[in-house]
Scaffold this active site. Structure first.
Site, PDB file in Angstrom:
ATOM      1  N   GLU A 114       0.814  -1.214   0.000  1.00 44.81           N
ATOM      2  CA  GLU A 114       0.000   0.000   0.000  1.00 44.81           C
ATOM      3  C   GLU A 114       0.853   1.273   0.000  1.00 44.81           C
ATOM      4  OE1 GLU A 114      -3.393  -0.244   2.632  1.00 44.81           O
ATOM      5  OE2 GLU A 114      -3.124   1.857   3.164  1.00 44.81           O
ATOM      6  N   ASP A 115       1.926   1.262   0.747  1.00 45.92           N
ATOM      7  CA  ASP A 115       2.651   2.512   1.002  1.00 45.92           C
ATOM      8  C   ASP A 115       4.058   2.597   0.416  1.00 45.92           C
ATOM      9  OD1 ASP A 115       0.511   3.428   2.428  1.00 45.92           O
ATOM     10  OD2 ASP A 115       1.268   2.727   4.369  1.00 45.92           O
TER      11      ASP A 115
END
Ligand code: MN
Length: 594
Positions: A114-115
């Site tokens: 996600e990051d």
């Protein structure tokens, strides 16, 4: 026998209260700084994991930490801590729950996709399909692409992933617990928003999974953020109770003696309530001071029937309070929780709560779906995830929820209601509290629902709108089973008014589907757009007006929050938007532009 006696601190230290010794974050921070452990930030994690699973492969844990650390390097939490402290803390919570190595690895990597630039493909290559499934299940949909639907679609994705592997939800809950514990760095408004969202969906999910060890901590951290004054009051109350421990020791000793006299082999320990449960009882009973009865747990060393022998011994020693006995062994809750509950008039005439369970019941009560991971060698115990009929039900109806908002609303509703169990045609069915025979009919199948005509509850004919109660025996009669005389002209199929009383998401969606299909058989979006436009044209003519161009209509669509004109026209066609109201606003817009 590991009867846990701590409240709110089952998993790491609970909350960042000033009076508490080292908070978990601070322990981590010191771990990551210059305390001699600097060279081995995973030492605590691997030690915890090995203490529960002695032969676990910690090399893969180290490898996943190294990748997560390098991918997150240069990122920081709002608190200023390096980002890696977060996945490490989430993995630690999973380890303390007793989860397996795969879960720990996925927890360490849970935010990479996600990051960071790490991709699912790379993850798959490095750690295989299981870890990839778990990480993908907790990876959020991008807000930029999905807009408002992102939250609902993310939760839906997570639940569907959990249907295949329930560990997805365990990681998500651990993730939220750590985020809640480190909310201090956020503004009061965003703290309240996150805490409310947690209370709304994740705490009930945790309850349904039966992971009390995790739910206690989540409950307390929510209370800490939403009701800080109440939290402080209960904290002060619990920490300053003269004679409290002595009283509990005395009760436990006397209970042991009573059990021994009845030849029941059992361990007795004080069992303090967590802050949130004290607060709930205090508020419910409208008490001025926190209400917290002394409580003990009796864990019998023997078969289930020993629980009733223990109950007899306790009731023989102290008089039970009428109406406070509950048998969650014969009638288990839907979340793997099984125990006997009673309240007795203890020494000095004080009320004492008593929980009675076997060691197996105790494990399931504490760890729910995590039990099978924590105690993998224990044979012939029911597998956790298979008992989660509510999860199966959610997976069933989520396919019919066409948009994310509807899905989230139905999920909230499904989670909020207490569950009841009813019996029909020889089987047990779990339904939301307040369900009716129609809900049950749709639970049996869409056709049974559509064709249901009458029902008996405990042998008596009852209206289809009657709320069912826990334990009711219900029989559903339908058009096709030949038991009911159907008048030739009687209306067939479900009734619109059923929507006014059904409780389950399944029934609501099936009834809506029925009427949607009836109303506009095969009507396309293009037809709806045309019909909507024609309807507005007719209404305008009533006011002796017409449309020279579509510009004002497009502007109105934008002002009303529709993504485009077509969506507004469909809404008009489906009567979600009243054409007269649209036309009035349209005229106002043309006559008074600005
Ligand atoms: Mn996270």
């Amino acid at each position: 026998m590991d009867v846990d006696a701590g409240h709110g601190a089952a998993l790491g230290r609970a909350l960042p209260t000033p009076s508490q010794d080292m908070s978990f974050t601070r322990r981590l921070r010191s771990l990551l700084s210059f305390q001699g452990n600097d060279d081995d930030p995973v030492a605590t994690l691997t030690r915890t994991h090995r203490s529960i699973h002695p032969s676990a492969d910690v090399a893969v844990v180290r490898r996943s930490y190294a990748i997560a650390e390098s991918m997150h390097r240069g990122q920081f939490r709002k608190s200023g801590d390096p980002y890696i402290t977060h996945p490490l803390a989430v993995a630690q919570i999973c380890a303390e729950l007793g989860m397996d190595t795969t879960t720990i690895v996925a927890a360490l990597l849970h935010d990479t996709v996600e990051d960071t630039s790490y991709t699912l493909e790379a993850l798959h290559g490095d750690f295989g399909p299981e870890v990839t499934h778990l990480v993908d299940g907790v990876t959020k949909f991008d807000k930029a692409y999905y807009g408002k639907a992102a939250e609902g679609e993310t939760i839906r994705k997570m639940i569907v992933a959990a249907g295949k592997d329930v560990r997805v939800l365990v990681i998500k809950l651990a993730d939220r617990l750590h985020n809640m514990r480190t909310l201090d760095a956020r503004s009061p408004a965003s703290r309240a928003r996150i805490a409310t969202a947690t209370l709304d969906v994740l705490v009930p999910l945790c309850d349904r999974l039966g992971i009390q060890a995790l739910k206690r901590d989540l409950d307390d951290v929510v209370l800490f953020h939403l009701e800080p004054d109440a939290y402080a009051r209960i904290d002060a109350h619990v920490k300053d109770r003269p004679g409290w421990n002595e009283y509990l020791t005395d009760v436990s000793t006397k209970a042991r003696t009573a059990l021994r006299r009845s030849r029941v082999d059992a361990a007795v320990t004080p069992r303090p309530r967590h802050y949130y449960s004290i607060w709930k009882d205090t508020v419910a009973g409208n008490h001025n001071v926190p209400l917290d009865l002394p409580r003990i747990a009796v864990v019998v060393d023997g078969p289930d029937t020993d629980c009733y022998a223990a109950l007899g011994a306790i009731h023989g020693r102290w008089r039970p309070v009428a109406g406070r006995f509950k048998d969650f062994i014969a009638s288990p809750k839907n979340n793997l929780y099984r125990s006997l509950h009673t309240t007795v008039v203890g020494p000095e005439g004080r009320l004492v709560e008593v929980l009675i369970r076997t060691e197996t019941m105790h494990r399931y009560s504490e760890y729910g779906v995590a039990t099978t991971y924590r105690y993998p060698k224990v044979a012939d115990e029911p597998p956790g995830a298979d008992q989660l009929t509510w999860l199966k039900r959610v997976l069933d109806w989520q396919q019919d929820a066409t948009d994310a908002g509807q899905f989230l609303d139905s999920l909230r509703c499904d989670l909020a209601e207490g569950q009841i169990t009813v019996f029909a045609h020889g089987n047990a069915y779990e339904l939301p509290g307040g369900s009716t025979p129609v809900d049950l009919a749709y639970e049996l199948g869409p056709q049974q629902g559509d064709q249901c005509l009458a029902a008996t509850i405990n042998g008596r004919l009852a209206p289809l709108s009657s709320p069912l109660r826990d334990g009711d025996v219900v029989e559903i009669f339908s058009e096709t089973d030949g038991h009911v005389e159907v008048e030739p002209n009687a209306p067939r199929g479900p009734r619109k008014e059923w929507l006014g009383f059904v409780k389950s998401s399944q029934a609501q969606m099936q009834i809506n589907r029925y009427f949607d299909e009836k109303k506009e058989p095969g009507i396309s979006i293009a037809d709806k757009v045309r019909l909507g436009r024609a309807t507005i044209g007719l209404c305008l003519r009533k006011h002796d007006r017409g449309l020279a161009s579509e510009v004002p209509l497009r502007r109105l669509a934008e002002e009303l929050g529709y993504p485009d004109l077509e969506t507004l026209l469909v809404a008009v066609c489906e009567r979600n938007l009243e054409p007269d109201a649209v036309v009035e606003q349209l005229i106002a817009l043309v006559d008074h532009p600005d």
